[in-house]
Design a protein around this motif. Sequence first.
Motif, PDB file in Angstrom:
ATOM      1  N   GLU A  58       2.687  13.951  10.269  1.00 52.69           N
ATOM      2  CA  GLU A  58       4.043  13.858  10.205  1.00 52.69           C
ATOM      3  C   GLU A  58       4.551  12.353   9.559  1.00 52.69           C
ATOM      4  OE1 GLU A  58       6.812  16.482  13.415  1.00 52.69           O
ATOM      5  OE2 GLU A  58       5.738  14.368  13.981  1.00 52.69           O
ATOM      6  N   ALA A  59       5.508  12.332   8.721  1.00 52.68           N
ATOM      7  CA  ALA A  59       5.986  10.986   8.374  1.00 52.68           C
ATOM      8  C   ALA A  59       6.418  10.332   9.557  1.00 52.68           C
ATOM      9  CB  ALA A  59       7.223  11.279   7.401  1.00 52.68           C
ATOM     10  N   SER A  60       6.218   9.166   9.794  1.00 50.97           N
ATOM     11  CA  SER A  60       6.641   8.457  11.251  1.00 50.97           C
ATOM     12  C   SER A  60       6.910   6.876  10.890  1.00 50.97           C
ATOM     13  CB  SER A  60       5.422   8.648  12.225  1.00 50.97           C
ATOM     14  OG  SER A  60       4.367   8.138  11.635  1.00 50.97           O
ATOM     15  N   GLY A  61       7.489   6.619  10.073  1.00 52.39           N
ATOM     16  CA  GLY A  61       8.323   5.518   9.699  1.00 52.39           C
ATOM     17  C   GLY A  61       7.126   4.316   9.269  1.00 52.39           C
ATOM     18  N   GLN A  62       6.313   4.643   8.527  1.00 54.02           N
ATOM     19  CA  GLN A  62       5.109   3.943   7.789  1.00 54.02           C
ATOM     20  C   GLN A  62       3.971   3.893   8.665  1.00 54.02           C
ATOM     21  OE1 GLN A  62       4.946   3.077   4.605  1.00 54.02           O
ATOM     22  NE2 GLN A  62       6.871   4.162   4.236  1.00 54.02           N
ATOM     23  N   TYR A  63       3.979   4.589  10.045  1.00 56.03           N
ATOM     24  CA  TYR A  63       2.861   4.304  10.717  1.00 56.03           C
ATOM     25  C   TYR A  63       1.677   5.156  10.187  1.00 56.03           C
ATOM     26  CZ  TYR A  63       5.155   1.929  14.592  1.00 56.03           C
ATOM     27  OH  TYR A  63       5.841   0.915  15.324  1.00 56.03           O
ATOM     28  N   GLU A  64       2.259   6.114   9.338  1.00 52.20           N
ATOM     29  CA  GLU A  64       1.195   7.237   8.878  1.00 52.20           C
ATOM     30  C   GLU A  64       0.605   6.477   7.596  1.00 52.20           C
ATOM     31  OE1 GLU A  64       4.552   7.661   6.195  1.00 52.20           O
ATOM     32  OE2 GLU A  64       4.333   7.531   8.419  1.00 52.20           O
ATOM     33  N   ARG A  65       1.223   5.477   7.249  1.00 55.05           N
ATOM     34  CA  ARG A  65       0.725   4.898   5.666  1.00 55.05           C
ATOM     35  C   ARG A  65      -1.009   4.673   5.950  1.00 55.05           C
ATOM     36  NH1 ARG A  65       2.961  -0.115   2.356  1.00 55.05           N
ATOM     37  NH2 ARG A  65       1.264  -0.174   0.726  1.00 55.05           N
ATOM     38  N   ASP A  66      -1.450   3.824   6.841  1.00 53.75           N
ATOM     39  CA  ASP A  66      -2.624   3.470   6.812  1.00 53.75           C
ATOM     40  C   ASP A  66      -3.445   4.571   7.334  1.00 53.75           C
ATOM     41  OD1 ASP A  66      -1.693   3.800   9.382  1.00 53.75           O
ATOM     42  OD2 ASP A  66      -2.970   1.959  10.342  1.00 53.75           O
ATOM     43  N   VAL A  67      -2.962   5.526   7.836  1.00 50.75           N
ATOM     44  CA  VAL A  67      -3.847   6.811   8.042  1.00 50.75           C
ATOM     45  C   VAL A  67      -4.026   7.736   7.009  1.00 50.75           C
ATOM     46  CG1 VAL A  67      -4.110   8.992   9.629  1.00 50.75           C
ATOM     47  CG2 VAL A  67      -3.127   7.034  10.525  1.00 50.75           C
ATOM     48  N   ARG A  68      -3.064   7.840   6.099  1.00 51.02           N
ATOM     49  CA  ARG A  68      -3.257   8.593   4.664  1.00 51.02           C
ATOM     50  C   ARG A  68      -3.820   7.824   3.853  1.00 51.02           C
ATOM     51  NH1 ARG A  68       1.707   7.739   2.591  1.00 51.02           N
ATOM     52  NH2 ARG A  68       1.106   5.958   1.409  1.00 51.02           N
ATOM     53  N   GLU A  69      -3.826   6.718   3.876  1.00 50.81           N
ATOM     54  CA  GLU A  69      -4.948   5.768   2.872  1.00 50.81           C
ATOM     55  C   GLU A  69      -6.039   5.864   3.222  1.00 50.81           C
ATOM     56  OE1 GLU A  69      -3.116   1.876   3.071  1.00 50.81           O
ATOM     57  OE2 GLU A  69      -1.525   2.390   1.388  1.00 50.81           O
ATOM     58  N   ALA A  70      -6.680   5.846   4.651  1.00 52.67           N
ATOM     59  CA  ALA A  70      -7.946   6.029   5.064  1.00 52.67           C
ATOM     60  C   ALA A  70      -8.665   7.372   4.645  1.00 52.67           C
ATOM     61  CB  ALA A  70      -7.997   5.877   6.496  1.00 52.67           C
ATOM     62  N   LEU A  71      -7.597   8.421   4.883  1.00 55.65           N
ATOM     63  CA  LEU A  71      -8.263   9.757   4.405  1.00 55.65           C
ATOM     64  C   LEU A  71      -8.496  10.151   3.299  1.00 55.65           C
ATOM     65  CD1 LEU A  71      -6.037  11.967   7.039  1.00 55.65           C
ATOM     66  CD2 LEU A  71      -8.449  11.459   7.253  1.00 55.65           C
ATOM     67  N   GLU A  72      -7.296   9.482   2.306  1.00 59.75           N
ATOM     68  CA  GLU A  72      -7.590   9.789   0.984  1.00 59.75           C
ATOM     69  C   GLU A  72      -8.624   8.946   0.370  1.00 59.75           C
ATOM     70  OE1 GLU A  72      -3.750   9.135  -0.889  1.00 59.75           O
ATOM     71  OE2 GLU A  72      -3.048  11.260  -0.527  1.00 59.75           O
ATOM     72  N   ALA A  73      -8.773   7.665   0.631  1.00 60.22           N
ATOM     73  CA  ALA A  73     -10.164   6.988   0.256  1.00 60.22           C
ATOM     74  C   ALA A  73     -11.436   7.804   0.735  1.00 60.22           C
ATOM     75  CB  ALA A  73     -10.027   5.679   0.939  1.00 60.22           C
ATOM     76  N   SER A  74     -11.275   8.331   1.778  1.00 61.12           N
ATOM     77  CA  SER A  74     -12.656   9.006   2.057  1.00 61.12           C
ATOM     78  C   SER A  74     -12.717  10.593   1.576  1.00 61.12           C
ATOM     79  CB  SER A  74     -12.674   9.297   3.584  1.00 61.12           C
ATOM     80  OG  SER A  74     -12.667   8.053   4.264  1.00 61.12           O
ATOM     81  N   GLY A  75     -11.853  10.846   0.622  1.00 59.11           N
ATOM     82  CA  GLY A  75     -11.930  12.287  -0.004  1.00 59.11           C
ATOM     83  C   GLY A  75     -11.354  13.264   0.583  1.00 59.11           C
ATOM     84  N   PHE A  76     -10.673  13.216   1.793  1.00 59.72           N
ATOM     85  CA  PHE A  76      -9.701  14.226   2.252  1.00 59.72           C
ATOM     86  C   PHE A  76      -8.387  14.568   1.574  1.00 59.72           C
ATOM     87  CE2 PHE A  76     -12.167  12.534   5.777  1.00 59.72           C
ATOM     88  CZ  PHE A  76     -12.795  13.640   6.215  1.00 59.72           C
ATOM     89  N   GLU A  77      -7.994  15.714   1.733  1.00 64.27           N
ATOM     90  CA  GLU A  77      -6.642  16.103   1.230  1.00 64.27           C
ATOM     91  C   GLU A  77      -5.602  15.891   2.288  1.00 64.27           C
ATOM     92  OE1 GLU A  77      -5.389  20.046  -1.535  1.00 64.27           O
ATOM     93  OE2 GLU A  77      -5.383  20.413   0.825  1.00 64.27           O
ATOM     94  N   ALA A  78      -4.789  14.856   2.019  1.00 69.25           N
ATOM     95  CA  ALA A  78      -3.796  14.204   3.112  1.00 69.25           C
ATOM     96  C   ALA A  78      -2.670  14.813   2.675  1.00 69.25           C
ATOM     97  CB  ALA A  78      -3.887  12.827   3.062  1.00 69.25           C
ATOM     98  N   ILE A  79      -1.813  15.642   3.402  1.00 74.25           N
ATOM     99  CA  ILE A  79      -0.607  16.217   3.403  1.00 74.25           C
ATOM    100  C   ILE A  79       0.279  15.380   4.607  1.00 74.25           C
ATOM    101  CG2 ILE A  79       0.826  18.146   3.473  1.00 74.25           C
ATOM    102  CD1 ILE A  79      -1.633  19.893   2.925  1.00 74.25           C
TER     103      ILE A  79
END
Length: 315
Positions: A58-79
């Motif tokens: 979920e979008a959670s006031g930028q708390y999700e930003r580092d999670v999304r970046e870590a996942l995408e950098a590791s090749g996951f499809e982040a939604i």
Amino acid sequence: MEQVQSITGVAGVDIGKLWLDVDVCEASHHQRFHHTPEGLAQMVVWLRDQGVHRVGMEASGQYERDVREALEASGFEAIVLQPLEVRAFARYRRIRLKSDKADAHLIAKATAAYEGVVARFDPYLVDLAELMTAYEQTSQLLAQVRTLCEHHRLEVIKAMDSERILYLEAQKVRLRQLILEAIRAHPDLKARFQLLKSLPGVGDITAMSLVIRMPELGRMAPGKPAALLGVAPFDRDSGQFHGKRFITGGRSRPRTFVYLAALSAKRMNSGFKAFAQRLLDGGKPKKVVIVAIMRKLIEAANIVLKRKTPWIKYA
């Protein structure tokens, strides 16, 4: 017969300030990690071990930003899902259970059902969006301070108000300059910025907002930009009932600046002015006319970016 448990490759993450609760869809696999760089690294390894390739949050006031970046950098499809989408999915599935673990499982279910286009986030635009948000917040705060000043009578408070106004005005100018420098340093963004500024009524701030907040422009089919911005009227008909058309949804932040651009375009000696007058002569309310101009502006923005040629200004 031995029962084999299958894993669909989809997981959900309930993001908290201190913890990350992760659940794999259609499997009784749940794990909690610290919301730290070390915890993110452990989460990535665990997700790989589970055979996951798509991860929702979920979008959670930028708390999700580092999670999304870590996942995408590791090749996951982040939604990144909007909280409203997840709540609507829960109502549809009649899910009432509420806990961090249950929320992670709900997000995983919603992610598995997600059928939209998954676009990777551009880190450069993410940083620009943060600057743009700071500019918008500073503008709002400046307007609030100026309003409060009208009710102050003591000279000492008026002096403090003046200092705050000067500081916020300087900060606003500085943020605007930082955004412009960042856009001009990127050849592709600079070209898009200049093309958007060729539109009637579109100045630096509106062009900045569209470049940063609506990167899809130039690659969309006709009608889609208006719906994305939130200026496309939706039907409300059923049987013999024909209701009024209303606009709803869309991206509110760039819509605010396109509204200001429409007010300017309406007064300019251009095709937009003639279009506005034609609607007014036909009995359309003023607000409907402004929304119609906004719709034409955003569709025109899509066209100039798609063709990569400036808007032709008619006398």
